[in-house]
Design a protein around this motif. Sequence first.
Motif, PDB file in Angstrom:
ATOM      1  N   SER A  22      12.536  -2.265 -21.538  1.00 55.57           N
ATOM      2  CA  SER A  22      11.120  -1.777 -22.284  1.00 55.57           C
ATOM      3  C   SER A  22      10.616  -0.362 -21.917  1.00 55.57           C
ATOM      4  N   ILE A  23      11.111  -0.085 -20.699  1.00 57.37           N
ATOM      5  CA  ILE A  23      10.537   1.297 -20.369  1.00 57.37           C
ATOM      6  C   ILE A  23      11.451   2.399 -19.456  1.00 57.37           C
ATOM      7  N   ILE A  24      12.635   2.155 -19.696  1.00 57.36           N
ATOM      8  CA  ILE A  24      13.825   3.081 -19.114  1.00 57.36           C
ATOM      9  C   ILE A  24      13.259   4.437 -19.307  1.00 57.36           C
ATOM     10  N   GLU A  25      12.848   4.685 -20.604  1.00 56.82           N
ATOM     11  CA  GLU A  25      12.586   6.301 -20.967  1.00 56.82           C
ATOM     12  C   GLU A  25      11.168   6.793 -20.057  1.00 56.82           C
ATOM     13  N   GLN A  26      10.443   5.791 -19.865  1.00 53.77           N
ATOM     14  CA  GLN A  26       9.173   6.045 -19.053  1.00 53.77           C
ATOM     15  C   GLN A  26       9.429   6.108 -17.780  1.00 53.77           C
ATOM     16  N   ILE A  27      10.280   5.466 -17.149  1.00 58.72           N
ATOM     17  CA  ILE A  27      10.672   5.821 -15.743  1.00 58.72           C
ATOM     18  C   ILE A  27      11.258   7.107 -15.320  1.00 58.72           C
ATOM     19  N   GLU A  28      12.001   7.298 -16.483  1.00 56.35           N
ATOM     20  CA  GLU A  28      12.736   8.778 -16.381  1.00 56.35           C
ATOM     21  C   GLU A  28      11.707   9.801 -16.589  1.00 56.35           C
ATOM     22  N   SER A  29      10.880   9.607 -17.366  1.00 59.58           N
ATOM     23  CA  SER A  29       9.671  10.757 -17.481  1.00 59.58           C
ATOM     24  C   SER A  29       8.779  10.554 -16.217  1.00 59.58           C
ATOM     25  N   ALA A  30       8.673   9.663 -15.535  1.00 61.91           N
ATOM     26  CA  ALA A  30       8.139   9.453 -14.327  1.00 61.91           C
ATOM     27  C   ALA A  30       8.454  10.389 -13.275  1.00 61.91           C
ATOM     28  N   ALA A  31       9.861  10.058 -13.211  1.00 61.29           N
ATOM     29  CA  ALA A  31      10.698  10.877 -12.211  1.00 61.29           C
ATOM     30  C   ALA A  31      10.565  12.456 -12.415  1.00 61.29           C
ATOM     31  N   LYS A  32      10.544  12.865 -13.786  1.00 59.11           N
ATOM     32  CA  LYS A  32      10.552  14.259 -13.953  1.00 59.11           C
ATOM     33  C   LYS A  32       9.243  14.907 -13.702  1.00 59.11           C
ATOM     34  N   ILE A  33       8.219  14.008 -14.110  1.00 58.81           N
ATOM     35  CA  ILE A  33       6.972  14.525 -13.778  1.00 58.81           C
ATOM     36  C   ILE A  33       6.743  14.765 -11.947  1.00 58.81           C
ATOM     37  N   CYS A  34       7.283  13.709 -11.218  1.00 59.85           N
ATOM     38  CA  CYS A  34       7.359  13.792  -9.825  1.00 59.85           C
ATOM     39  C   CYS A  34       8.169  14.771  -9.242  1.00 59.85           C
ATOM     40  N   ILE A  35       9.338  14.978  -9.796  1.00 53.45           N
ATOM     41  CA  ILE A  35      10.462  16.201  -9.601  1.00 53.45           C
ATOM     42  C   ILE A  35       9.627  17.858  -9.869  1.00 53.45           C
ATOM     43  N   ASN A  36       9.006  17.761 -10.997  1.00 55.95           N
ATOM     44  CA  ASN A  36       8.372  19.055 -11.389  1.00 55.95           C
ATOM     45  C   ASN A  36       7.205  19.254 -10.177  1.00 55.95           C
TER      46      ASN A  36
END
Length: 189
Positions: A22-36
């Motif tokens: 249900s939230i694989i894309e959102q986990i990826e987005s969260a990681a990108k936000i943190c990395i940025n």
Amino acid sequence: MRSIIKKEFNENIKTSRNTLNSIIEQIESAAKICINCLRLGRKILIIGNGGSAADAQHIAAELVGRYKTTRKGLPAIALTTDTSAITSISNDFGFEHVFDRQVEAIANSGDVLIGISTGGSSTNIINAITLANNLGCNTIGFSGKDGGNFNNICELNLIVPSYDTPRIQETHMLIGHIICDLIDLEFSK
């Protein structure tokens, strides 16, 4: 006893599988936000109550120390660890302000605030996320159930699709570890 042990493991596996789907894309987005955020020299602040406070500390420790790879320490702070601040703020302003007062003092525009709450409705976390939004921080919720108030205030709310508190908490740590792993991959290059 074995039937209870098997039942608990199977419930954990079921919750993890449902969350992945249900939230694989959102986990990826969260990681990108943190990395940025970290690439820009900003910091990650993490908050939670009870077991979620321990999870906040765990995630911060993985970033400051190391998760799987040896890399430079990354700026992450669990706002659940300063007992003097927590008790003085609770005494002087009320427990509902234990995190927003710290966010006011420490957060800067471009930082990330991660709020962890199984129901997404803890008043002290909602107050901190609201203030962080006003300060120009990126806000990420780790919640469960229906997402609660985090749905209305977080830039991104990672909702574990369960109403079982222990399964939500276990999955929050899995998500936290996955984000740490993705950050490790980026900063150990």
